[in-house]
Every structure is written in C-alpha cells, then in structure tokens.
Design a protein around this motif. Sequence first.
Motif, PDB file in Angstrom:
ATOM      1  N   ARG A   1       0.976  -1.471  -0.226  1.00  0.00           N
ATOM      2  CA  ARG A   1       0.044   0.465   0.348  1.00  0.00           C
ATOM      3  C   ARG A   1       0.701   1.411   0.211  1.00  0.00           C
ATOM      4  N   GLU A   2       2.013   1.395   0.946  1.00  0.00           N
ATOM      5  CA  GLU A   2       3.045   2.488   0.349  1.00  0.00           C
ATOM      6  C   GLU A   2       3.464   2.893  -0.505  1.00  0.00           C
ATOM      7  N   LYS A   3       3.808   1.762  -1.116  1.00  0.00           N
ATOM      8  CA  LYS A   3       4.436   1.601  -2.647  1.00  0.00           C
ATOM      9  C   LYS A   3       2.995   1.909  -3.278  1.00  0.00           C
ATOM     10  N   LYS A   4       2.154   1.250  -3.352  1.00  0.00           N
ATOM     11  CA  LYS A   4       1.113   2.531  -4.179  1.00  0.00           C
ATOM     12  C   LYS A   4       0.469   3.769  -4.146  1.00  0.00           C
ATOM     13  N   PHE A   5       0.763   4.230  -2.970  1.00  0.00           N
ATOM     14  CA  PHE A   5       0.104   5.306  -2.797  1.00  0.00           C
ATOM     15  C   PHE A   5       1.720   6.467  -3.231  1.00  0.00           C
ATOM     16  N   VAL A   6       3.031   5.484  -3.035  1.00  0.00           N
ATOM     17  CA  VAL A   6       3.685   6.973  -3.428  1.00  0.00           C
ATOM     18  C   VAL A   6       3.846   7.046  -4.870  1.00  0.00           C
ATOM     19  N   ALA A   7       3.121   5.850  -5.601  1.00  0.00           N
ATOM     20  CA  ALA A   7       3.041   5.669  -7.121  1.00  0.00           C
ATOM     21  C   ALA A   7       1.955   6.930  -7.454  1.00  0.00           C
ATOM     22  N   TRP A   8       1.372   7.188  -6.605  1.00  0.00           N
ATOM     23  CA  TRP A   8      -0.233   8.311  -7.265  1.00  0.00           C
ATOM     24  C   TRP A   8       0.716   9.864  -6.648  1.00  0.00           C
ATOM     25  N   LEU A   9       1.982   9.441  -5.535  1.00  0.00           N
ATOM     26  CA  LEU A   9       2.287  11.044  -5.554  1.00  0.00           C
ATOM     27  C   LEU A   9       3.548  11.531  -6.643  1.00  0.00           C
TER      28      LEU A   9
ATOM     29  N   LYS B   1     -24.611  15.798  -0.987  1.00  0.00           N
ATOM     30  CA  LYS B   1     -25.207  17.898  -0.778  1.00  0.00           C
ATOM     31  C   LYS B   1     -25.589  17.660   0.131  1.00  0.00           C
ATOM     32  N   LEU B   2     -25.101  19.037   0.840  1.00  0.00           N
ATOM     33  CA  LEU B   2     -25.925  19.407   1.937  1.00  0.00           C
ATOM     34  C   LEU B   2     -27.050  20.913   1.801  1.00  0.00           C
ATOM     35  N   GLN B   3     -26.622  21.292   0.722  1.00  0.00           N
ATOM     36  CA  GLN B   3     -27.031  23.015   0.217  1.00  0.00           C
ATOM     37  C   GLN B   3     -27.363  22.651  -1.081  1.00  0.00           C
ATOM     38  N   GLN B   4     -27.763  23.516  -1.867  1.00  0.00           N
ATOM     39  CA  GLN B   4     -27.633  23.749  -3.497  1.00  0.00           C
ATOM     40  C   GLN B   4     -26.107  24.589  -3.430  1.00  0.00           C
ATOM     41  N   ASN B   5     -25.277  24.672  -2.812  1.00  0.00           N
ATOM     42  CA  ASN B   5     -24.131  25.066  -2.905  1.00  0.00           C
ATOM     43  C   ASN B   5     -22.980  25.048  -1.916  1.00  0.00           C
ATOM     44  N   SER B   6     -23.489  23.856  -1.796  1.00  0.00           N
ATOM     45  CA  SER B   6     -22.575  23.303  -0.099  1.00  0.00           C
ATOM     46  C   SER B   6     -22.564  21.438  -0.516  1.00  0.00           C
ATOM     47  N   THR B   7     -21.372  21.116  -0.316  1.00  0.00           N
ATOM     48  CA  THR B   7     -21.445  20.134  -0.655  1.00  0.00           C
ATOM     49  C   THR B   7     -19.960  19.102   0.775  1.00  0.00           C
ATOM     50  N   TYR B   8     -20.509  17.694   1.604  1.00  0.00           N
ATOM     51  CA  TYR B   8     -19.744  17.369   2.490  1.00  0.00           C
ATOM     52  C   TYR B   8     -18.875  15.689   1.499  1.00  0.00           C
ATOM     53  N   ILE B   9     -17.493  16.196   1.658  1.00  0.00           N
ATOM     54  CA  ILE B   9     -16.438  15.290   0.820  1.00  0.00           C
ATOM     55  C   ILE B   9     -16.110  14.262   1.847  1.00  0.00           C
ATOM     56  N   ASN B  10     -16.311  12.828   2.343  1.00  0.00           N
ATOM     57  CA  ASN B  10     -15.663  12.211   2.917  1.00  0.00           C
ATOM     58  C   ASN B  10     -14.391  11.340   1.734  1.00  0.00           C
ATOM     59  N   LEU B  11     -13.260  10.618   1.666  1.00  0.00           N
ATOM     60  CA  LEU B  11     -12.433  10.643   0.962  1.00  0.00           C
ATOM     61  C   LEU B  11     -11.989   9.939   0.993  1.00  0.00           C
ATOM     62  N   GLY B  12     -12.384   9.012   1.887  1.00  0.00           N
ATOM     63  CA  GLY B  12     -12.379   7.139   1.742  1.00  0.00           C
ATOM     64  C   GLY B  12     -11.136   6.600   2.555  1.00  0.00           C
ATOM     65  N   ASP B  13     -10.200   5.565   1.583  1.00  0.00           N
ATOM     66  CA  ASP B  13      -9.167   5.310   2.105  1.00  0.00           C
ATOM     67  C   ASP B  13      -7.739   4.577   0.958  1.00  0.00           C
ATOM     68  N   TRP B  14      -7.147   4.152   1.738  1.00  0.00           N
ATOM     69  CA  TRP B  14      -6.556   3.891   1.063  1.00  0.00           C
ATOM     70  C   TRP B  14      -5.844   2.202   1.175  1.00  0.00           C
ATOM     71  N   ILE B  15      -7.071   1.511   2.741  1.00  0.00           N
ATOM     72  CA  ILE B  15      -6.808   0.264   2.717  1.00  0.00           C
ATOM     73  C   ILE B  15      -7.936  -0.851   1.673  1.00  0.00           C
ATOM     74  N   GLN B  16      -8.873  -0.158   1.830  1.00  0.00           N
ATOM     75  CA  GLN B  16      -9.967  -0.971   0.469  1.00  0.00           C
ATOM     76  C   GLN B  16     -10.138  -0.278  -0.649  1.00  0.00           C
ATOM     77  N   TYR B  17     -10.351   0.741  -0.304  1.00  0.00           N
ATOM     78  CA  TYR B  17     -11.059   1.935  -1.794  1.00  0.00           C
ATOM     79  C   TYR B  17      -9.859   2.461  -2.245  1.00  0.00           C
ATOM     80  N   PHE B  18      -8.611   2.852  -1.998  1.00  0.00           N
ATOM     81  CA  PHE B  18      -7.614   3.578  -2.493  1.00  0.00           C
ATOM     82  C   PHE B  18      -7.955   5.435  -3.919  1.00  0.00           C
ATOM     83  N   THR B  19      -9.235   5.998  -2.519  1.00  0.00           N
ATOM     84  CA  THR B  19      -9.791   7.071  -3.628  1.00  0.00           C
ATOM     85  C   THR B  19      -8.949   8.353  -3.184  1.00  0.00           C
TER      86      THR B  19
END
Length: 255
Positions: A31-39, A221-239
């Motif tokens: 996973r470290e090598k994969k993250f370094v490849a992304w960087l 979407k919290l409001q028309q012009n406001s959004t909540y984002i969660n980034l996931g992880d680099w264990i299962q999703y690699f997002t």
Amino acid sequence: MITITTSENKKVYFASDQHLGAPTAAASFPREKKFVAWLDGIKKDAEAIFLLGDLFDFWFEYETVVPKGFVRVLGKLAEIKDSGIPIYFFVGNHDLWMHDYFEKELNITVYHEPQEFLINNKKFLIGHGDGLGPGDKGYKRMKKVFTFPLFKWLFRWLHPDLGVKLGQYMSVKNKLISGDEDAKFLGEENEWLILYCKQKLTEKHYDYFVFGHRHLPLEIKLQQNSTYINLGDWIQYFTYGEYVENKFNVVSFKE
C-alpha cells in the motif's frame, strides 16, 4: 485563511487514511508503494496537496526519535515539497502525536484542527474529522487523555522500542481509537460529520467540507451550493479527491 488559485491545467489533490504500518509493516508495504506511485503521478499537475491524517497507523515523536520505516513516502513528500508544491498535513487520530518533525524535516505545514481555505474563490473547511459533531463520546474522552501534556510526557519516558510497539498494538487492536468500526454509511441523520457540517452551515457558508476518518468515499449535497466530501481510504478503496475547474471529484487510483 490561506488562498490558493490554480494555474491552467493544475489541480488540487486530497488524500487521507493510508494507515501505513497496519496491521504490520510488511503487510502495508504494497500500500505504501501504491501511495508513493500516486504521489509520483500527481506531481506533474499538482497546484497543492492536502493530506488529511492517519498517514501512519501509529506515530509518536520523541525528542530525538521517530518510528522507523516509511522512507519511500517520506522521501517522495520531501521531493514534491522541495519542487515547490505546497503540502498541507492534518493530523488524524492515529498520528495525533505529530509535533514538528514534518515541519522541520520536510517543510510541510501541520494542522491539528480543521482549517479554512479559499480555493479558486470557493470556501473549503478541511480536516481529518475525528471527534467532530455530536456523539462519539468514548473517543472524545480518550482523545483528551492522549493529548493531555502529562500523559504525553509520561509516554515519552518509555523506551522507544517499548513505546512504539505499545502504540502499534493499541492502534491495531482498539477500534475505539481507530474510528473505523462502522465503515458503512449510517444515513445522514446518524453520520456525525454530516451533522457537524450542517451545524457549521448555520454559522457560515462553505462550498465544500472535506474530511477523512470515516474510510468511506462520500459526496453528500448539504445545500444547493454546499457539499460534504469524505475521501475514503487507502486500505480498501484507494480513493482520493481532486479539485479541477471548480469541480470536486472523488476518484479511485488505478496504477
């Protein structure tokens, strides 16, 4: 508030929850090598990079010692920062004992609380996400203990060989600390971070709330012009997140 304006064909990148070292150094090495490849891949068009915590599954800075390992990711971060690309690091619940090592050795700014950023005239509130919103009282009590100066002073007196092994054991075994015991979407009315964001919107407008911690890639979407984002992880999703042309995308990394 820090202002970031992207140049033509440039992007702002976000990633969180790599948990390097978990459950063992050997197991997390791919996973470290994969993250370094992304960087390595994003350095060609990154205007700025945000790392939103839990890069390590355990991190404690003694006066002259840090946990060994992770040289590939640390070296890549140093290379990117030395090239002139700003990197902003937010401590998570697994690396909350980070002090000044990143700032002194890598010249990377470290934050311990959510921060406001203005990116292309859009207002962002960015942080790891642990201990925010209602509920989670067990973790909040534990965090107060772990961040109490006397506790940190006492822990520092443990020999690093013992202290690091103890910390690694607690990080892997104690789900109250890890914060990922419910890695499934609980509904907007039960997601503490969503409730936190909605409360913040009653005080001030934000176009984007960007957090990690939940180990789930989410765009709500919290409001028309406001959004909540969660980034996931680099264990299962690699997002990861990318902000380009005033649009935020959550993307899966493909080597």
